[in-house]
Design a protein around this motif. Structure first.
Motif, PDB file in Angstrom:
ATOM      1  N   GLU A 109       0.324  -0.962  -0.058  1.00  0.00           N
ATOM      2  CA  GLU A 109       0.570   0.439   0.104  1.00  0.00           C
ATOM      3  C   GLU A 109       1.532   0.887  -0.113  1.00  0.00           C
ATOM      4  OE1 GLU A 109      -4.143   2.204   1.982  1.00  0.00           O
ATOM      5  OE2 GLU A 109      -2.751  -0.286   2.599  1.00  0.00           O
ATOM      6  N   LEU A 110       1.876   1.494   0.604  1.00  0.00           N
ATOM      7  CA  LEU A 110       3.027   2.458   0.646  1.00  0.00           C
ATOM      8  C   LEU A 110       3.716   2.526  -0.353  1.00  0.00           C
ATOM      9  CD1 LEU A 110       4.757   1.741   4.188  1.00  0.00           C
ATOM     10  CD2 LEU A 110       2.841   3.167   3.452  1.00  0.00           C
ATOM     11  N   LEU A 111       3.895   0.888  -1.434  1.00  0.00           N
ATOM     12  CA  LEU A 111       4.864   1.715  -2.579  1.00  0.00           C
ATOM     13  C   LEU A 111       3.486   2.534  -3.892  1.00  0.00           C
ATOM     14  CD1 LEU A 111       6.346  -1.867  -2.325  1.00  0.00           C
ATOM     15  CD2 LEU A 111       7.446   0.603  -2.096  1.00  0.00           C
ATOM     16  N   HIS A 112       2.098   1.804  -3.561  1.00  0.00           N
ATOM     17  CA  HIS A 112       0.835   1.898  -4.824  1.00  0.00           C
ATOM     18  C   HIS A 112       1.054   3.443  -4.272  1.00  0.00           C
ATOM     19  CE1 HIS A 112       0.420  -1.376  -6.435  1.00  0.00           C
ATOM     20  NE2 HIS A 112       0.504  -3.154  -5.411  1.00  0.00           N
ATOM     21  N   PHE A 113       1.214   3.985  -2.737  1.00  0.00           N
ATOM     22  CA  PHE A 113       0.168   4.928  -2.898  1.00  0.00           C
ATOM     23  C   PHE A 113       2.392   6.207  -3.560  1.00  0.00           C
ATOM     24  CE2 PHE A 113       1.303   9.788  -0.336  1.00  0.00           C
ATOM     25  CZ  PHE A 113      -0.110   9.225   0.068  1.00  0.00           C
ATOM     26  N   ALA A 114       3.029   5.697  -3.062  1.00  0.00           N
ATOM     27  CA  ALA A 114       4.098   6.568  -3.640  1.00  0.00           C
ATOM     28  C   ALA A 114       4.300   6.636  -5.181  1.00  0.00           C
ATOM     29  CB  ALA A 114       5.961   5.987  -2.800  1.00  0.00           C
ATOM     30  N   SER A 115       3.560   5.221  -5.348  1.00  0.00           N
ATOM     31  CA  SER A 115       3.702   5.406  -7.557  1.00  0.00           C
ATOM     32  C   SER A 115       3.551   6.713  -7.943  1.00  0.00           C
ATOM     33  CB  SER A 115       3.492   4.089  -7.958  1.00  0.00           C
ATOM     34  OG  SER A 115       1.814   3.780  -7.429  1.00  0.00           O
ATOM     35  N   LYS A 116       2.254   7.290  -7.210  1.00  0.00           N
ATOM     36  CA  LYS A 116       0.585   7.876  -7.520  1.00  0.00           C
ATOM     37  C   LYS A 116       1.802   9.513  -7.102  1.00  0.00           C
ATOM     38  CE  LYS A 116      -3.210   4.557  -7.574  1.00  0.00           C
ATOM     39  NZ  LYS A 116      -4.505   4.471  -6.553  1.00  0.00           N
ATOM     40  N   LEU A 117       2.795   9.020  -6.493  1.00  0.00           N
ATOM     41  CA  LEU A 117       3.182  11.022  -6.180  1.00  0.00           C
ATOM     42  C   LEU A 117       3.940  11.087  -7.501  1.00  0.00           C
ATOM     43  CD1 LEU A 117       4.216  10.397  -2.365  1.00  0.00           C
ATOM     44  CD2 LEU A 117       2.376  11.452  -3.208  1.00  0.00           C
ATOM     45  N   ASP A 118       4.022  12.912  -7.223  1.00  0.00           N
ATOM     46  CA  ASP A 118       5.004  13.952  -8.623  1.00  0.00           C
ATOM     47  C   ASP A 118       6.372  12.804  -8.069  1.00  0.00           C
ATOM     48  OD1 ASP A 118       5.700  15.696  -9.735  1.00  0.00           O
ATOM     49  OD2 ASP A 118       5.347  17.544  -8.946  1.00  0.00           O
ATOM     50  N   THR A 119       6.771  12.596  -8.941  1.00  0.00           N
ATOM     51  CA  THR A 119       7.867  11.907  -9.737  1.00  0.00           C
ATOM     52  C   THR A 119       8.491  13.584  -9.651  1.00  0.00           C
ATOM     53  OG1 THR A 119       7.514  11.465 -11.802  1.00  0.00           O
ATOM     54  CG2 THR A 119       7.432   9.480 -10.184  1.00  0.00           C
ATOM     55  N   GLN A 120       8.499  14.713 -10.105  1.00  0.00           N
ATOM     56  CA  GLN A 120       9.483  15.747 -10.348  1.00  0.00           C
ATOM     57  C   GLN A 120      10.394  15.642  -9.270  1.00  0.00           C
ATOM     58  OE1 GLN A 120       9.974  17.116 -13.245  1.00  0.00           O
ATOM     59  NE2 GLN A 120       8.189  15.490 -13.995  1.00  0.00           N
ATOM     60  N   LYS A 121      11.739  15.405  -9.626  1.00  0.00           N
ATOM     61  CA  LYS A 121      12.295  15.450  -8.288  1.00  0.00           C
ATOM     62  C   LYS A 121      12.398  17.389  -7.925  1.00  0.00           C
ATOM     63  CE  LYS A 121      15.008  11.680  -9.438  1.00  0.00           C
ATOM     64  NZ  LYS A 121      16.088  11.204  -9.571  1.00  0.00           N
TER      65      LYS A 121
END
Length: 294
Positions: free
Chosen positions: A161-173
């Motif tokens: 669930e944590l991994l899926h949540f992170a996958s939807k976050l903004d990946t712009q560094k």
């Protein structure tokens, strides 16, 4: 640069802990814990770590530095050395650690970009996002401290669930400072090539590349240059990294497959069983047959 094992890490921690399958452990940190107040040494760890952070930090990897101002979630894997330096103000958080055995037969962590060499590893969070993730960690902690015989299945689902949540976050560094990209690309190419050696679909007849010279030739670089880049970025020589990955694969096959030890030796590129046994015993301090019984 040394590689820190879970046992080394836990022995140095000043908080109580329990050990589960795959050496799973979960700890909350507060402002009085040393790990919240002191810089964390730049080392490679032999385990995965997911850390929910509250406070300001500089998190350093070989190829980049992330600057966290208030809230963040941080994903660390066994291949990437890192450290962090707390900034001013209060610091707290929660984290879980585990090794590859914890997810054996439960999916592939390496499929998630946060655990890949060139993936985004640190995500700054809004306050609402922080407390939502803290709630997931709280559910994990409640399960971890319970007597439920299925608690680790629930914990694995919460990690996903944590991994899926992170996958939807903004990946712009955002506040990220890049280091030498040429070195980072070579490290990634080496690690990808190393993983391919254990992919049956790519190498159905077993290991092809086994030495520093093999990998250097495949990557079209001088062995000394490859060794220097890996040493600077990962803290270990090419030979050490190859050996560590071979040993990890050997342990997995010995513990979780029904293959004969001679078959495992052949799959890992050893022509003689005696050579494999001597290699394994030298590094693991036990024989392959004893490892299978543990």
């Amino acid at each position: 640069m040394q590689t820190i094992s879970i046992n080394d890490f836990l022995e140095k921690s000043n908080v109580s802990h329990m050990s589960g399958p795959g050496n799973f452990n979960m700890l909350r940190i507060n402002e009085k814990d040393p790990c919240a107040l002191q810089p964390i040494p730049y080392h490679r760890r032999s385990f995965y770590k997911i850390n929910l952070l509250r406070g300001s930090y500089d998190i350093h990897f070989a190829e980049e530095t992330y600057k966290v101002s208030k809230y963040a979630i941080f994903f660390a894997n066994p291949l990437s050395p890192y450290n962090w330096i707390p900034g001013d103000g209060a610091h707290s958080g929660v984290y879980c650690i585990f090794n590859t055995d914890f997810f054996h037969h439960f999916g592939s962590l390496q499929a998630y970009s946060v655990f890949q060499q060139d993936g985004v590893k640190v995500f700054e969070l809004q306050e609402e996002q922080f407390f939502r993730l803290d709630g997931i960690f709280s559910e994990m902690q409640a399960a971890y401290q319970s007597d439920d015989k299925h608690k680790y299945d629930l914990i694995r689902s919460k990690i996903y669930e944590l991994l899926h949540f992170a996958s939807k976050l903004d990946t712009q560094k955002g506040n990220v400072f890049q280091h030498g990209r040429a070195s980072a690309r070579l490290v990634k190419a080496f690690l990808d090539l190393l993983e391919e050696q254990f992919d049956v679909a790519i190498n159905p007849n077993g290991i092809i590349l086994k030495t520093t010279f093999d990998f250097a030739a495949a990557l079209s670089v001088h062995p000394n240059y490859l060794n220097r880049v890996l040493k600077e970025n990962m803290g270990s020589s090419t030979k050490q990294l190859i050996q560590e990955r071979f040993l990890q694969q050997a342990r997995i096959l010995l513990r979780y497959s029904d293959l004969d030890i001679s078959q495992i030796a052949h799959m890992l590129g050893f022509r003689e069983l005696t050579h494999f046994s001597a290699f394994f015993r030298k590094h693991e301090r036990i024989s392959p047959s004893m490892c299978r019984k543990v």
